[in-house]
Design a protein around this motif. Sequence first.
Motif, PDB file in Angstrom:
ATOM      1  N   GLU A 246       0.892  -1.198   0.020  1.00  0.00           N
ATOM      2  CA  GLU A 246      -0.070  -0.031   0.228  1.00  0.00           C
ATOM      3  C   GLU A 246       0.844   1.514  -0.034  1.00  0.00           C
ATOM      4  O   GLU A 246       0.598   2.303  -0.467  1.00  0.00           O
ATOM      5  N   GLU A 247       1.904   1.313   0.746  1.00  0.00           N
ATOM      6  CA  GLU A 247       2.828   2.311   0.803  1.00  0.00           C
ATOM      7  C   GLU A 247       3.788   2.695  -0.244  1.00  0.00           C
ATOM      8  O   GLU A 247       4.527   3.678  -0.180  1.00  0.00           O
ATOM      9  N   GLY A 248       4.010   1.641  -1.155  1.00  0.00           N
ATOM     10  CA  GLY A 248       4.673   1.881  -2.304  1.00  0.00           C
ATOM     11  C   GLY A 248       5.625   0.710  -2.854  1.00  0.00           C
ATOM     12  O   GLY A 248       6.250   0.848  -3.957  1.00  0.00           O
ATOM     13  N   ALA A 249       5.574  -0.169  -1.965  1.00  0.00           N
ATOM     14  CA  ALA A 249       6.480  -1.455  -2.484  1.00  0.00           C
ATOM     15  C   ALA A 249       5.751  -2.311  -3.520  1.00  0.00           C
ATOM     16  O   ALA A 249       4.894  -2.137  -3.752  1.00  0.00           O
ATOM     17  N   THR A 250       6.640  -3.159  -4.098  1.00  0.00           N
ATOM     18  CA  THR A 250       6.185  -4.215  -5.021  1.00  0.00           C
ATOM     19  C   THR A 250       6.153  -5.649  -4.416  1.00  0.00           C
ATOM     20  O   THR A 250       7.057  -5.876  -3.583  1.00  0.00           O
ATOM     21  N   PRO A 251       5.531  -6.577  -4.937  1.00  0.00           N
ATOM     22  CA  PRO A 251       5.746  -7.997  -4.329  1.00  0.00           C
ATOM     23  C   PRO A 251       7.211  -8.376  -4.861  1.00  0.00           C
ATOM     24  O   PRO A 251       7.636  -9.082  -3.587  1.00  0.00           O
TER      25      PRO A 251
ATOM     26  N   SER B 112     -13.814   1.085  -2.566  1.00  0.00           N
ATOM     27  CA  SER B 112     -13.645   2.609  -3.068  1.00  0.00           C
ATOM     28  C   SER B 112     -13.977   3.278  -1.850  1.00  0.00           C
ATOM     29  O   SER B 112     -13.318   4.534  -1.767  1.00  0.00           O
ATOM     30  N   GLY B 113     -14.420   3.184  -0.846  1.00  0.00           N
ATOM     31  CA  GLY B 113     -14.545   3.822   0.522  1.00  0.00           C
ATOM     32  C   GLY B 113     -13.260   3.942   1.447  1.00  0.00           C
ATOM     33  O   GLY B 113     -12.704   2.859   1.451  1.00  0.00           O
ATOM     34  N   GLN B 114     -13.073   4.602   2.126  1.00  0.00           N
ATOM     35  CA  GLN B 114     -11.970   4.767   2.865  1.00  0.00           C
ATOM     36  C   GLN B 114     -12.296   3.617   4.309  1.00  0.00           C
ATOM     37  O   GLN B 114     -11.296   3.240   4.734  1.00  0.00           O
ATOM     38  N   SER B 115     -13.553   3.530   4.542  1.00  0.00           N
ATOM     39  CA  SER B 115     -13.622   2.437   5.557  1.00  0.00           C
ATOM     40  C   SER B 115     -13.134   1.219   5.205  1.00  0.00           C
ATOM     41  O   SER B 115     -12.854   0.056   6.087  1.00  0.00           O
TER      42      SER B 115
ATOM     43  N   ARG C 227      -6.023  -0.926  11.535  1.00  0.00           N
ATOM     44  CA  ARG C 227      -5.865  -0.705  10.077  1.00  0.00           C
ATOM     45  C   ARG C 227      -5.752  -2.295   9.412  1.00  0.00           C
ATOM     46  O   ARG C 227      -5.600  -3.156  10.104  1.00  0.00           O
ATOM     47  N   TYR C 228      -6.342  -2.115   8.195  1.00  0.00           N
ATOM     48  CA  TYR C 228      -6.640  -3.633   7.533  1.00  0.00           C
ATOM     49  C   TYR C 228      -6.370  -3.278   6.150  1.00  0.00           C
ATOM     50  O   TYR C 228      -6.623  -2.299   5.534  1.00  0.00           O
ATOM     51  N   SER C 229      -5.688  -4.175   5.547  1.00  0.00           N
ATOM     52  CA  SER C 229      -5.402  -4.027   4.013  1.00  0.00           C
ATOM     53  C   SER C 229      -6.299  -5.265   3.243  1.00  0.00           C
ATOM     54  O   SER C 229      -6.177  -6.294   3.353  1.00  0.00           O
ATOM     55  N   PRO C 230      -7.373  -4.716   2.300  1.00  0.00           N
ATOM     56  CA  PRO C 230      -7.899  -5.789   1.565  1.00  0.00           C
ATOM     57  C   PRO C 230      -7.588  -6.164   0.517  1.00  0.00           C
ATOM     58  O   PRO C 230      -8.131  -6.664  -0.583  1.00  0.00           O
ATOM     59  N   LEU C 231      -6.130  -5.705   0.147  1.00  0.00           N
ATOM     60  CA  LEU C 231      -5.478  -6.182  -1.304  1.00  0.00           C
ATOM     61  C   LEU C 231      -5.726  -7.670  -1.590  1.00  0.00           C
ATOM     62  O   LEU C 231      -6.171  -7.877  -2.770  1.00  0.00           O
ATOM     63  N   GLY C 232      -5.475  -8.458  -0.521  1.00  0.00           N
ATOM     64  CA  GLY C 232      -5.811  -9.924  -0.687  1.00  0.00           C
ATOM     65  C   GLY C 232      -7.065 -10.275  -1.363  1.00  0.00           C
ATOM     66  O   GLY C 232      -7.302 -11.188  -2.160  1.00  0.00           O
ATOM     67  N   ASP C 233      -7.949  -9.708  -0.688  1.00  0.00           N
ATOM     68  CA  ASP C 233      -9.617  -9.926  -0.853  1.00  0.00           C
ATOM     69  C   ASP C 233      -9.748  -9.349  -2.300  1.00  0.00           C
ATOM     70  O   ASP C 233     -10.633 -10.135  -2.847  1.00  0.00           O
ATOM     71  N   LEU C 234      -9.197  -8.358  -2.560  1.00  0.00           N
ATOM     72  CA  LEU C 234      -9.646  -7.777  -4.022  1.00  0.00           C
ATOM     73  C   LEU C 234      -8.928  -8.638  -4.983  1.00  0.00           C
ATOM     74  O   LEU C 234      -9.873  -8.945  -6.104  1.00  0.00           O
ATOM     75  N   LEU C 235      -8.058  -9.012  -4.623  1.00  0.00           N
ATOM     76  CA  LEU C 235      -7.403 -10.027  -5.818  1.00  0.00           C
ATOM     77  C   LEU C 235      -8.251 -11.473  -6.055  1.00  0.00           C
ATOM     78  O   LEU C 235      -8.550 -11.860  -7.000  1.00  0.00           O
TER      79      LEU C 235
ATOM     80  N   HIS D 236       0.927  -4.468 -11.112  1.00  0.00           N
ATOM     81  CA  HIS D 236       1.466  -3.080 -10.805  1.00  0.00           C
ATOM     82  C   HIS D 236       0.340  -1.900 -11.134  1.00  0.00           C
ATOM     83  O   HIS D 236       0.564  -1.047 -10.114  1.00  0.00           O
ATOM     84  N   SER D 237      -0.206  -1.730 -12.064  1.00  0.00           N
ATOM     85  CA  SER D 237      -1.295  -0.789 -12.278  1.00  0.00           C
ATOM     86  C   SER D 237      -2.356  -0.997 -11.365  1.00  0.00           C
ATOM     87  O   SER D 237      -2.933   0.175 -11.095  1.00  0.00           O
ATOM     88  N   PHE D 238      -2.690  -1.956 -10.989  1.00  0.00           N
ATOM     89  CA  PHE D 238      -4.034  -2.242  -9.903  1.00  0.00           C
ATOM     90  C   PHE D 238      -3.325  -1.572  -8.643  1.00  0.00           C
ATOM     91  O   PHE D 238      -4.312  -1.023  -8.155  1.00  0.00           O
ATOM     92  N   LEU D 239      -2.228  -1.651  -8.317  1.00  0.00           N
ATOM     93  CA  LEU D 239      -1.798  -1.361  -7.021  1.00  0.00           C
ATOM     94  C   LEU D 239      -1.639   0.453  -7.091  1.00  0.00           C
ATOM     95  O   LEU D 239      -2.269   1.036  -6.384  1.00  0.00           O
ATOM     96  N   GLU D 240      -1.110   0.740  -8.461  1.00  0.00           N
ATOM     97  CA  GLU D 240      -1.238   2.274  -8.498  1.00  0.00           C
ATOM     98  C   GLU D 240      -2.640   2.779  -8.489  1.00  0.00           C
ATOM     99  O   GLU D 240      -2.811   3.849  -7.894  1.00  0.00           O
ATOM    100  N   GLY D 241      -3.679   2.099  -8.957  1.00  0.00           N
ATOM    101  CA  GLY D 241      -4.899   2.562  -8.953  1.00  0.00           C
ATOM    102  C   GLY D 241      -5.634   2.508  -7.482  1.00  0.00           C
ATOM    103  O   GLY D 241      -6.151   3.353  -7.086  1.00  0.00           O
ATOM    104  N   TYR D 242      -5.178   1.610  -6.964  1.00  0.00           N
ATOM    105  CA  TYR D 242      -5.799   1.334  -5.314  1.00  0.00           C
ATOM    106  C   TYR D 242      -4.956   2.540  -4.797  1.00  0.00           C
ATOM    107  O   TYR D 242      -5.795   3.054  -3.907  1.00  0.00           O
ATOM    108  N   ARG D 243      -3.626   2.759  -4.681  1.00  0.00           N
ATOM    109  CA  ARG D 243      -3.286   3.783  -3.966  1.00  0.00           C
ATOM    110  C   ARG D 243      -3.931   5.140  -4.426  1.00  0.00           C
ATOM    111  O   ARG D 243      -4.272   5.840  -3.345  1.00  0.00           O
ATOM    112  N   ALA D 244      -4.252   5.370  -5.585  1.00  0.00           N
ATOM    113  CA  ALA D 244      -4.866   6.720  -6.106  1.00  0.00           C
ATOM    114  C   ALA D 244      -6.347   6.873  -5.441  1.00  0.00           C
ATOM    115  O   ALA D 244      -6.730   7.900  -4.934  1.00  0.00           O
ATOM    116  N   ARG D 245      -6.966   5.734  -5.425  1.00  0.00           N
ATOM    117  CA  ARG D 245      -8.212   5.636  -4.937  1.00  0.00           C
ATOM    118  C   ARG D 245      -8.384   6.078  -3.504  1.00  0.00           C
ATOM    119  O   ARG D 245      -9.249   6.664  -3.066  1.00  0.00           O
ATOM    120  N   HIS D 246      -7.281   5.630  -2.726  1.00  0.00           N
ATOM    121  CA  HIS D 246      -7.152   5.716  -1.286  1.00  0.00           C
ATOM    122  C   HIS D 246      -6.339   7.148  -0.938  1.00  0.00           C
ATOM    123  O   HIS D 246      -6.030   7.303   0.369  1.00  0.00           O
TER     124      HIS D 246
END
Length: 719
Positions: A493-498, A542-545, A553-561, A593-603
């Motif tokens: 979320e903060e800028g790293a890649t897998p 898409s929402g902050q919650s 703090r929770y990361s939904p990244l794994g759920d979204l994939l 990589h573009s999915f992560l960029e989009g995710y960061r932009a939305r949040h």
Amino acid sequence: MAQYSRVSGSVCLITLQNPPVNALSAAVRQGIVDTVKRALNDSKVKSVVICGQNGVFCGGADIKEFGTNMSGPPLIPMIHAIEAANKPVVAAIEGSALGGGLELALGCHYRVAHSKAILGLPEVTLGLLPAAGGSQRLPRLIGVPAALNLITTGRHVTAAEALQLGIVDQVTDHSSVDTAVKFALSVAGQSLDSRRISTYPCPRPSDLDALFEEAMQKVRQSARGAIAPVACVQAVRAAATLPYTQGMEQEKELMATLFTSGQARAMQYCFFAQRAVGRWSMPSGARWDTSKPRPVLKAAVIGLGTMGRGIAVSLAQTGLSVVAVETQERQLMEAKQAVSGMLQRGAKRRGVAPALNRISYISNIQAVADVDLVIEAVFEDMALKEKVFQQLSAICKPGTLLCTNTSALDVDHLASQTRSPELVVGMHFFAPAHVMKLLEVVYGSRSSPQAVATAMQLGKKMGKVSVAVGNCRGFVGNRMLKPYLEQAFFLLEEGATPELVDGALEEFGFAMGVFRMSDLSGLDVGWRVRKGDGLVEPGLESGQSARIRQGRRYSPLGDLLCEQGRFGQKTGRGWYQYDTPGGRVAKSDLWLHSFLEGYRARHDLVARRIDHQEVLERCLYVLINEGFHILEDGIAAGPEDIDVIYVFGYGWPRHRGGPMFYASMVGLAKVLERLEHYHQAHPDVPYLKPCNLLRRLVASGSPPIHRWREVIKKHHSQL
């Protein structure tokens, strides 16, 4: 000590005496020096046989002497004196000749082995190399490629393979001592010029440079930062390119570097920790290791998915009669085929007959009525497991142990579904269960010491490293894994890649980083668990919650994939992409990589540069911090338990000793300071807050790891 006796008139028999493995302690080395000297000065003695008492030749150096001021005669001159002897010296190898034991045998002029003996130079597994001439004599005897293989891996060979390689001169099914004595009589008086291995020219393959370059590349790849295998290659290269005396100098220099290294300390710590975990009492003070285990002759496995199949194989290979129960007929037939294949492959590898007739496959759970122990391995769902335990309690004979292979669920709750909760324990195997060495034996609040002792002993019979742990969510291994995985998500979320996160962890020594491992085991596994915990909230991405769950703090990244159907290797897409579903080669994925960029932009997250150091500190220090909480809560008896679990179950690099040992090497004050730093930066992540036990240890002057128990004990007594 070494006993001197004369047999068959002219043969001196020297017997090493230092149970259990006749290790080369100072007293044994002194005994060998004295008895060899006496034999060579005795005109009636024409030849010498060296053997070990109680059917074991010699297990090598006495590891307890490491790190002490070693007294007694040094090993190298002792072996040289044997090799220089003017009377033939024959090694009679029974049981094992390992490390210094094999180096002693290589100093003898002849070697006779019993057919069941094992031989090897396992020093590399302790962060060392064979430094009593082993790295110089073995290549001269069997050639460079074969010697490289044995020395860099530390693997053991059977007597048959040793004969084939040329390590031993004869193999017998009878007494190796009697055979060696006959052999010694037959070679008495013969010239020994051609029998002193140190005088042999080392066979030099024509492509020597290419051979060593390839060996070094292979070792660096598999060693993942361990320095001992690299030093082993350098030592063998010295044997191939230098005269013997210069090669010995090189061996000595390389060994000196290794001996004082943190890696050798870590690997020797692992060696002792592995042996100690089976002997310790529960943190509650109850001792299971003094309880007499119940006899187990017949066992049952309920559920024949991947885990159940591996458990059935492990039980059958131990010699037990196994009832394998699977209620789905199709799954039962598939399991039968898979288990038979696993047993046949395993038997072929070990050179024994497959235990096919030990398993009966049945679709009716009533078939477990007469077994001594049941291991439930059904789907990780509490309602399903409750039902199974209720059935088992009604069906099984009184006294049957009921074990669950759950990886995180409450053992006490499952025990409450039965008539005899004292007979319920967890036996948490690791996939694949017939291969992985670790077994977490989970005792509930009502588990009897005898039930725990029985499960521990069964684990030992199966060749597992069994560790007794308390009952809590995730027990030890998975409880610590959770914050480790979460930190990896937060780093994305903060800028790293897998690739960055995995690269840092693999450089540290893990075989696989977080995301490659997640793709291998399947992203849907964790998704199911998070759903069960009520953490997955579809549609909120898409929402902050979406980034706060249950107040933290929770990361939904794994759920979204997972919502995209990206489950890892099985679907050909996960954190990486694969050529085909089921493919093994992880490739960088531009979509991700573009999915992560989009995710960061939305949040509204601004990506920043993250380095390897931050990856290691964030991921490893939270894992270590959770380890301190586990010790504080009395879920593990000591830091050694945690380290053994992580080395044998979670791929923690052995040359770094385990997470708790690593913390002691880094410095507890440094770990505390970095955790405080990250907790200030991320106050919404509660587990970054340093554990009170860590603070207490730092306040106590950061005692060495073997003294932590005193601080833990004091802490528990004040609660």
